[in-house]
Design a protein around this motif. Sequence first.
Motif, PDB file in Angstrom:
ATOM      1  N   ALA B   5      45.645  19.047  42.812  1.00 55.30           N
ATOM      2  CA  ALA B   5      46.336  17.800  42.490  1.00 55.30           C
ATOM      3  C   ALA B   5      46.499  17.051  43.754  1.00 55.30           C
ATOM      4  O   ALA B   5      46.893  17.590  44.991  1.00 55.30           O
ATOM      5  N   PHE B  45      52.827  13.381  37.908  1.00 56.10           N
ATOM      6  CA  PHE B  45      51.983  14.869  37.935  1.00 56.10           C
ATOM      7  C   PHE B  45      52.059  15.478  36.514  1.00 56.10           C
ATOM      8  O   PHE B  45      51.036  15.967  35.820  1.00 56.10           O
ATOM      9  N   VAL B  62      49.304  21.160  45.208  1.00 57.20           N
ATOM     10  CA  VAL B  62      49.436  19.679  45.432  1.00 57.20           C
ATOM     11  C   VAL B  62      49.541  19.190  46.942  1.00 57.20           C
ATOM     12  O   VAL B  62      50.162  19.729  47.540  1.00 57.20           O
ATOM     13  N   ALA B  75      55.187  19.647  46.449  1.00 52.56           N
ATOM     14  CA  ALA B  75      53.685  19.520  47.290  1.00 52.56           C
ATOM     15  C   ALA B  75      53.636  20.556  48.480  1.00 52.56           C
ATOM     16  O   ALA B  75      54.801  20.654  49.084  1.00 52.56           O
ATOM     17  N   SER B 252      43.800  19.186  48.911  1.00 48.72           N
ATOM     18  CA  SER B 252      44.396  20.489  48.198  1.00 48.72           C
ATOM     19  C   SER B 252      43.253  21.549  48.045  1.00 48.72           C
ATOM     20  O   SER B 252      43.629  22.520  48.101  1.00 48.72           O
TER      21      SER B 252
END
Lengths: 414, 261
Positions: B5, B45, B62, B75, B252
């Motif tokens: 993501a 998200f 992420v 993240a 990512s």
Amino acid sequence: MGEEKKAVIKKIQATGQMKKIMADYFYDLDNAAKDDSQKVAWCTSVGPAELLLSMGFKVYYPENHGAMLGATRMASNLIPAANAIGYSPDICSYLTSDIGSYLKKQTPLSMAYKGIEGVPKPDVLVFNTNQCRDVQDWLSWYSREFNAPIIGISTFCNIGDVTDGVLSGIVHQIKELIPILEKVSGNKFDIDKFREVMARSKRCSELWKKVLETNTASPAPMSFFDATIHMGPAVVLRGSDTANDYYELLLKELEERVANKTGAVEDEKFRLYWEGMPIWGKLRNLSEFFISLNTAVIASTYCNSWIFNAFDPDDPFLSMARAYTEIFIVRDENYKEKYIEDIVDRFKLDGIVFHDSKTCPNNSNNRYGMPERLAKKLSVPTLTINGDLNDLRCYSEEQAKTNIEAFIEQLDSK
Amino acid sequence: MDYYAGIDIGASTTKAVIIDDNREIIGHAVVDSGADFEKAGKQAFDSACEMCHCDNPDEIIVTSTGYGRNNVPFAKGTMTEISCHATGSYHYFPFTQTLIDIGGQDSKTIKINESGKRTNFKMNRKCAAGTGAFLEEIAIRLKIPLEQLNELAEKAEKTIPIGSYCTVFTGTEILARIREGVAVADIVKGIFISVIKRVLEMDTMDGNIVMSGGVIAHNPYLVKMFEERIGQKVYVPPHPQLTGAFGAALYSINGKGGFNA
Ligand code: SF4
């Protein structure tokens, strides 16, 4: 990447000694201002300070005060007072914050040094327009305020080669200052004293240059942000043994760092040039930010401005004229580009950051296409960030940091 | 199959993109950034996860980007939006390009070479001119919904020059045009031209031109006008508003550079 990583600024041990000599300097000035028998001259930072010192003046540098107003972040509150009496927010924010400081009777001097109530009253004000016209306007305001004479040197601008023709006019102007300075100080000009001060200033300049050149080592021992602070004695105490003793001390410490491979930035990955004025109110913040990015900002035009290679006690007038006319700020684009090119090469730099300082066009060298020309010529990327020396209202921290971080990511992806 | 993501928290909107191993977008969302970036990041998200029926969002790697990139606690790494836009755009257009991203609060030009490396970038300076914020301000002044700008500009019959550099001056300039009886559609087209001019002032247009960002997503006519102006085709990635978040998601995958760990 990102700010979470803890950034530690490594303390330079000599800092304690520097603080002491700076404090002594300001107390000395304060005493002189209160004592009729001692005369105070205000002088622009690259003005004929050695001449003034040789004639017995205590010399005060308004630009140094301007930088203190920036570093203490008092400037943004004081600038509006100067704007209100007609000084535009677009002109030098040293000037506007300093005049604002005077109008509002607020000075970092009285906060840092107990017993000092204000800046020392001038008996004469002496400028050199080698940097800009703003310094003359700035000192003129105080000349009217204190009813003190203002005299100075008008240097040409955008100079290519510093020719004899350029210099002869400046020598003439320096000599013309003498009768007025004799009258104000009550002292006769003495060429031997002038030579002595020039010799000490020359030594100061040589030592300061050596200090800055330690950064050719990898990792570099001192960041640009440290250097802007340690530059203080070269600005306000040059011409004295005190400054020279200090730089011997600092140099020794930095040479030890070089020998021990102690870098200002842990795990130094990239090395950058800072072109333009410091952002005084954000020194610490930016210093930590660059450390967190493993990036050492280690060379600058600004700190180099107090290297005066030409000083020569055997020929004090001509060499002073030359030294104060050879400085970067007053030279043409060709000279400036070659100058930066040489440093990028010798200090093995990975990139150049141009600070477009809103209120100082004179020190904002990005405005006539130089970053683009240099990037092409040197194959070194350049970045321009918008900000100001003192007026933090012109600076977006978020935008500047995103730009810097993106620039480092760009270097990283090579 | 693993999912990756990217979350792009911009000044106005927050975008989330989820991609699979094949770098295909399988989930995405756009929410207002509002005053709580952390919340906006989570919301975007979650919605993107919902869209791709992901039941183990905790396992998704992420990367966050944008102004609020440091406000995404889950993240694994952060990258600036400059890098993410470049990476996102190059994925679709693997050639030398000048990428123009017009966002809510700032515009950027990014130069990318043939191997996908960034060689230079510029962000607009302190003013809103040439950004989404400028269009919003003018829409408010003209009392027309933001969504209608594109349609109105298309209907314009004349080209009205709007010359001012700054948003406030443009506002007064528009008042003068209204007084002169100029049609609203013509004024809207004029402000589109103003945005284009601001962008063209930022940098030279070298190689192929790509445009991305929310303003482009909502105003395709702007792209057409830009093409006419420069006499060259302009490439637009699918989901132009998601380019930054998509680029972050690509980081990512390869984990390159962007991780604190
Ligand atoms: S060079 Fe710039 S900062 Fe220095 S006095 Fe002149 S305008 Fe101010």
